[in-house]
Write an enzyme that holds these catalytic residues in place. Sequence first.
Site, short mmCIF file in Angstrom:
data_model
loop_
_atom_site.label_atom_id
_atom_site.label_comp_id
_atom_site.label_asym_id
_atom_site.label_seq_id
_atom_site.Cartn_x
_atom_site.Cartn_y
_atom_site.Cartn_z
N GLU A 111 0.69 -0.83 0.21
CA GLU A 111 -0.19 0.13 0.30
C GLU A 111 0.65 1.09 0.06
O GLU A 111 1.10 1.30 0.66
CB GLU A 111 -0.72 -0.20 1.42
CG GLU A 111 -2.48 1.72 1.34
CD GLU A 111 -2.10 2.65 1.23
OE1 GLU A 111 -1.19 2.68 -0.03
OE2 GLU A 111 -2.74 3.08 2.26
N GLU A 120 3.05 7.48 -5.63
CA GLU A 120 4.78 7.43 -4.67
C GLU A 120 5.15 6.85 -5.36
O GLU A 120 6.07 5.54 -4.59
CB GLU A 120 4.07 7.47 -3.25
CG GLU A 120 3.21 8.64 -2.47
CD GLU A 120 2.75 7.58 -1.45
OE1 GLU A 120 2.74 7.82 -0.86
OE2 GLU A 120 2.30 8.62 -0.81
#
Length: 329
Positions: A111, A120
Amino acid sequence: MNHEKRSAQTCYEDFYGMLSDTVRMNAYKEAIKRNVNEGDIVLDLGAGTGILSFLALKAGAARVYAIEKSDSIELAKQISQINGFDDRIVFINDNSSNIELAEKVDVIISETLGSFGVDENTLEFTLDARDRFLKENGKLIPSGIKMYLCPIEAKKSYEKINFWSEIEGIDFSPARNIFTQKIMIEKIQQDQFLAEPVLFKELDFYKESRLIIENLNYFKFNRAGVVHGFAGWFDLTLDSQSTINTHPSCESTHWKQAFFPAQDPVSIIKGDMLELNLEVSAQSESSDNTNIHYNFRCTQLANEQVSSVGRNDLCPCNSGKKYKKCCLK
């Protein structure tokens, strides 16, 4: 324009947002229960405080490799110890691209998602771990993602940008320039949409090989307004039964939505067209900082067609309505 999303240093307030997000937690918990079998070897990529590792152990994993490069791994170790997980979990405090494992794993859980999904550097770390660590026919959680974009009117959000123009009589425009090059995390409402959303990109993590994703999207404005930027969100597939959708109409999550601010707002009318090119790539090798480049151009029919159109004339967008009832609104 060069738009950059930087990951923050360890902030335990951020972990509160993630772990108290019931949409996120319930979806991951159910997917882990379905996909981690008794005796499985599991990799938790970007383990943070270890919650997904611990859920995998509760589901029956024989061993979990919890990889986390930040100092949050020290908290995860303490939680592991007091819960009796120490004999089945291996903590690795490093960037996943720097390590080797002694064995292949049955399941990779991760995650490492930003408000736009892959902002990210999700792709680089996920694909590298898949190729080097996952057994043949192993499982990925999540398995895929769809990302969406829509031009929006966001006056209040944009006020945060304009705040930096001048402070106490001092020209702060360099700061404003910086903040128009960064993704903002905002709660977007559907009534801010100026056009129908489009699918930016769909990725299957089992098959994907690209580390740079780019797409050219087109929008036709369905009402008049001011383009302050673009909203972005994602629809995440954890497995065949668990998904997380961060569309503004869905149940709120800690991700909210991504807001990509325009350098300068643009006034448009119904019928105007917009072309948006957006690219996502890693800022540097093995970095969780992400570069997002985007540029756009749009027609402005108001400048071309309505200089001689009266309020009671037919609207130039060919809707058949009076201008005051259509694009002038």
